[in-house]
Design a protein around this motif. Sequence first.
Motif, short mmCIF file in Angstrom:
data_model
loop_
_atom_site.label_atom_id
_atom_site.label_comp_id
_atom_site.label_asym_id
_atom_site.label_seq_id
_atom_site.Cartn_x
_atom_site.Cartn_y
_atom_site.Cartn_z
N GLU A 91 47.21 -80.70 -73.70
CA GLU A 91 45.98 -79.96 -73.44
C GLU A 91 45.40 -80.35 -72.08
OE1 GLU A 91 41.55 -79.90 -75.38
OE2 GLU A 91 43.25 -80.02 -76.76
N LEU A 92 45.34 -81.63 -71.81
CA LEU A 92 44.82 -82.10 -70.53
C LEU A 92 45.69 -81.62 -69.36
CD1 LEU A 92 43.77 -85.75 -71.45
CD2 LEU A 92 42.26 -83.87 -70.82
N ARG A 94 47.43 -78.85 -69.23
CA ARG A 94 47.11 -77.43 -69.02
C ARG A 94 45.82 -77.28 -68.24
NH1 ARG A 94 49.28 -77.10 -74.20
NH2 ARG A 94 47.22 -77.21 -75.18
N GLU A 95 44.80 -78.08 -68.57
CA GLU A 95 43.52 -78.03 -67.85
C GLU A 95 43.70 -78.43 -66.39
OE1 GLU A 95 40.18 -79.96 -69.73
OE2 GLU A 95 40.86 -79.34 -71.71
N THR A 98 45.33 -75.58 -64.55
CA THR A 98 44.36 -74.52 -64.30
C THR A 98 43.45 -74.88 -63.14
OG1 THR A 98 44.39 -73.88 -66.63
CG2 THR A 98 42.50 -73.16 -65.35
#
Length: 120
Positions: A91-92, A94-95, A98
């Motif tokens: 998740e981190l 992906r952030e 982005t």
Amino acid sequence: MRTRPAHYVAFGLKDGTVFGALQTRKPLKKSLRKGENIDPDGVYRFHMYDHTRDLPANLPDRDWIIQNTGIAGRLNTRRALRDLVLPKLDELQREVDTLTSQLTRIEEKLDRLLATDGNA
């Protein structure tokens, strides 16, 4: 208070599972066997077994219990990392990806704006 790093001779399986370790003094360079070095955890000698059935059959029950507890701890740790930590890291990531793409777009726009302002 200053502490000295600990050094170990470890016993375990080929997958890296450690089920026993003896704390020792820091080995002298000349006492290290060919190819041995001190790893970041302080282990400089690792006695490896293919499988727990390869261990001496005359081990006391206490040693079998300690060994199996170590293996269980390793499995539980791996599962916890896989189930709890890795999803958060994904998740981190992906952030971060982005944010990196957004930052790249902002920089490109800034470069274009500065280039047009410099020509005027």
